[in-house]
Scaffold this active site. Structure first.
Site, PDB file in Angstrom:
ATOM      1  N   LYS A 201      12.260  21.415  40.505  1.00  0.00           N
ATOM      2  CA  LYS A 201      12.826  21.766  39.410  1.00  0.00           C
ATOM      3  C   LYS A 201      14.165  22.948  39.584  1.00  0.00           C
ATOM      4  CE  LYS A 201      13.968  23.541  35.841  1.00  0.00           C
ATOM      5  NZ  LYS A 201      13.447  24.048  34.340  1.00  0.00           N
ATOM      6  N   CYS A 255      18.613  29.441  32.758  1.00  0.00           N
ATOM      7  CA  CYS A 255      18.226  28.440  33.996  1.00  0.00           C
ATOM      8  C   CYS A 255      19.204  28.327  34.803  1.00  0.00           C
ATOM      9  CB  CYS A 255      17.985  27.222  33.158  1.00  0.00           C
ATOM     10  SG  CYS A 255      17.026  27.390  31.690  1.00  0.00           S
TER      11      CYS A 255
HETATM   12  N1  SAJ Z   1      28.224  24.609  31.512  1.00  0.00           N
HETATM   13  C1  SAJ Z   1      29.740  24.413  32.182  1.00  0.00           C
HETATM   14  N2  SAJ Z   1      30.302  23.309  32.452  1.00  0.00           N
HETATM   15  C2  SAJ Z   1      29.430  21.897  32.263  1.00  0.00           C
HETATM   16  C3  SAJ Z   1      28.245  22.320  31.965  1.00  0.00           C
HETATM   17  C4  SAJ Z   1      27.448  23.422  31.602  1.00  0.00           C
HETATM   18  O1  SAJ Z   1      30.367  25.535  32.260  1.00  0.00           O
HETATM   19  O2  SAJ Z   1      29.865  21.098  32.501  1.00  0.00           O
HETATM   20  C5  SAJ Z   1      27.804  25.784  31.335  1.00  0.00           C
HETATM   21  C6  SAJ Z   1      27.509  26.146  30.109  1.00  0.00           C
HETATM   22  O3  SAJ Z   1      28.320  26.383  28.907  1.00  0.00           O
HETATM   23  C7  SAJ Z   1      26.355  27.020  30.068  1.00  0.00           C
HETATM   24  C8  SAJ Z   1      25.745  26.943  31.316  1.00  0.00           C
HETATM   25  O4  SAJ Z   1      26.513  26.171  32.111  1.00  0.00           O
HETATM   26  O5  SAJ Z   1      26.769  28.266  30.097  1.00  0.00           O
HETATM   27  C9  SAJ Z   1      24.383  26.154  31.340  1.00  0.00           C
HETATM   28  O6  SAJ Z   1      24.381  25.136  30.144  1.00  0.00           O
HETATM   29  P1  SAJ Z   1      23.741  23.642  30.812  1.00  0.00           P
HETATM   30  O7  SAJ Z   1      23.838  23.041  29.351  1.00  0.00           O
HETATM   31  O8  SAJ Z   1      24.444  23.121  31.861  1.00  0.00           O
HETATM   32  O9  SAJ Z   1      22.364  24.016  30.971  1.00  0.00           O
HETATM   33  P2  SAJ Z   1      20.964  24.797  30.391  1.00  0.00           P
HETATM   34  O10 SAJ Z   1      20.764  25.955  31.049  1.00  0.00           O
HETATM   35  O11 SAJ Z   1      21.087  24.813  28.906  1.00  0.00           O
HETATM   36  O12 SAJ Z   1      19.650  23.733  30.741  1.00  0.00           O
HETATM   37  C10 SAJ Z   1      19.357  23.520  32.074  1.00  0.00           C
HETATM   38  C11 SAJ Z   1      19.142  21.999  32.223  1.00  0.00           C
HETATM   39  N3  SAJ Z   1      19.196  21.546  33.729  1.00  0.00           N
HETATM   40  C12 SAJ Z   1      19.791  20.718  33.913  1.00  0.00           C
HETATM   41  O13 SAJ Z   1      20.523  19.681  33.230  1.00  0.00           O
HETATM   42  C13 SAJ Z   1      19.537  20.173  35.546  1.00  0.00           C
HETATM   43  C14 SAJ Z   1      17.972  21.439  31.576  1.00  0.00           C
HETATM   44  O14 SAJ Z   1      17.636  20.219  31.811  1.00  0.00           O
HETATM   45  C15 SAJ Z   1      16.857  22.203  31.983  1.00  0.00           C
HETATM   46  O15 SAJ Z   1      15.358  22.282  31.149  1.00  0.00           O
HETATM   47  C16 SAJ Z   1      17.130  23.923  31.801  1.00  0.00           C
HETATM   48  O16 SAJ Z   1      18.443  24.284  32.544  1.00  0.00           O
HETATM   49  C17 SAJ Z   1      15.901  24.711  32.193  1.00  0.00           C
HETATM   50  O17 SAJ Z   1      15.305  25.148  31.412  1.00  0.00           O
HETATM   51  O18 SAJ Z   1      15.918  25.024  33.429  1.00  0.00           O
END
Ligand code: SAJ
Length: 406
Positions: A201, A255
């Protein structure tokens, strides 16, 4: 009966999903107000499909309580923050939830930890609590780790379709809990040991954090030497073995911006790339601030009060502000200039910062320079309204020749 402990962003949808698929569920939270809201028929946050799922679960008989129940399966889904100084996971909420479960659970019960924890946390912090209460794990009480993996913004869909990992000491217990999740989960469910489940995870979220940091670093290189990072990433991603994520104004949420620190905290001499990646992501709000100053200089803007940030949440189309890059930017801006920028977010209805607007028209009327921090659907749809503004688009969603990027 299953008692789901912690009715937040993960516990609530999980409880609802189980109940609406025929499992007898009681959801427990120590926050009496939250329990009352749910008992009165209202959800506690916005998420696609959550409202419908909530009503299906109510019809199926889910109950909510602030009391821990006497039953044979518990799912613990409470927050696991990290200690900002040591960077290590802080398991205090998991530990206190397990202690409370032990006061009511019968011998033979299984405690499933869904909360994200660093590898070894269950052995170090949870198992000793059970043993201190006079039980033998695996004999009197079984321990399982079933980390959630759903993404805010698409939780209901992902709960149904994602693959899952179940970590257990004992194969039979693992299979029993796999059968429970299989009540609704259409993905593959892998059974492994607890430490492997803990590590997978954290590694998944770390992989994403490092990939985003790489994109953020590329954005800085491209800015320095006048190249278009989005076009470069788009073309690179056409290669069959390249998949770079998008640069942005920072990484928020509970996360991706938190879990990788667990590895840095536990393995400080080994987790070098991870440490650098996290620092790169954490520095992005300050980078945006510098972009704002540069653009002000370039355009001859002197009046900070005519600048506005669009978006307060940590990402698009969610109402969650935990570790929000906008809040981080405001904090450092206030430290340097003492005058907060204007802010608007359609999904945040309460007042959380100074100079916050609740109406897009009023917000746009009072500014000349808008910084897109979050790509909510609203601003993509309404982008024509920014035609006469200076736009710094940190999410690459606004079209137009004059739009400025990271
Ligand atoms: N972000 C970027 N660039 C990207 C993608 C995201 O800057 O290309 C930023 C977003 O704007 C945000 C942050 O990253 O601020 C995190 O957003 P996210 O959409 O990447 O992820 P989370 O935190 O909403 O959810 C993640 C997910 N993990 C993965 O995809 C590996 C989700 O599946 C998990 O269940 C969740 O963390 C968790 O609860 O751990």
């Amino acid at each position: 009966m299953v008692n789901v402990i912690g009715l937040g962003y993960i516990g609530l949808p999980t409880a609802l999903m189980l109940a609406s698929h025929g499992v007898d569920v009681v959801g427990t939270d120590y926050n009496k107000e939250l329990v009352k809201t749910l008992q009165n028929g209202h959800t506690t946050f916005k998420e696609d499909g959550l409202e419908e799922l909530f009503h299906r679960a109510i019809d199926a008989g889910i109950r909510f309580s602030d009391k821990y129940q006497e039953t044979d399966i518990y799912i613990v889904s409470v927050p696991t923050p990290y200690d900002r100084f040591s960077k290590r996971v802080d398991a205090k909420y998991v530990v206190s939830a397990v202690e409370a479960v032990l006061k009511v659970c019968p011998v033979g019960a299984t405690i499933v930890i869904e909360s994200t924890v660093s590898p070894g946390t269950i052995d170090k912090s949870v198992r000793p609590v059970i043993e201190a209460a006079g039980y033998e794990t695996g004999v009197d009480i079984s321990l399982v780790h079933a980390p959630e993996r759903i993404i805010p913004g698409n939780m209901v869909y992902e709960l149904l379709h994602n693959n899952r990992t179940i970590g257990a000491d004992d194969r039979d217990v693992g299979e029993k809990i796999k059968a429970l999740y299989a009540a609704f989960c259409e993905g593959e469910i892998v059974v492994t040991d607890i430490r492997t489940a803990e590590m997978t995870k954290v590694v998944e979220n770390t992989y994403r954090a490092v990939n985003i940091a790489f994109a953020n670093e590329l954005a800085k290189i491209c800015r320095y030497d006048k190249m278009n990072v989005y076009e470069i990433i788009r073309i690179c991603n056409m290669h069959p073995r390249v998949n770079i994520l998008q640069p942005g104004p920072g990484v928020g949420g509970h996360c991706i911006s938190v879990d990788p620190w667990f590895l840095v905290g536990d393995y400080p001499h080994l987790a070098n790339v991870i440490n650098e990646a996290m620092e790169t992501n954490d520095a992005m709000p300050a980078f945006v601030l510098h972009r704002i100053y540069d653009i002000m200089k370039e355009k001859g803007i002197k009046d900070l009060s005519r600048i506005g940030l669009y978006g307060l949440t940590y990402k698009e189309n969610v109402d969650d502000m935990r570790e929000s890059p906008t809040l981080q930017l405001l904090e450092s801006q206030e430290k340097h200039l003492g005058y907060p920028l204007k802010v608007y977010d359609p999904l945040i209805t309460e007042d959380v910062v100074e100079h916050q607007y609740h109406d897009l028209d009023e917000f746009l009327e009072d500014i000349d320079f808008v910084v897109i921090m979050v790509a909510h659907d609203e601003i993509i749809k309404e982008q024509r309204r920014m035609k006469n503004k200076i736009v710094l688009d940190c999410r690459n969603v606004i079209e137009g020749a004059g739009v400025i990027h990271l």
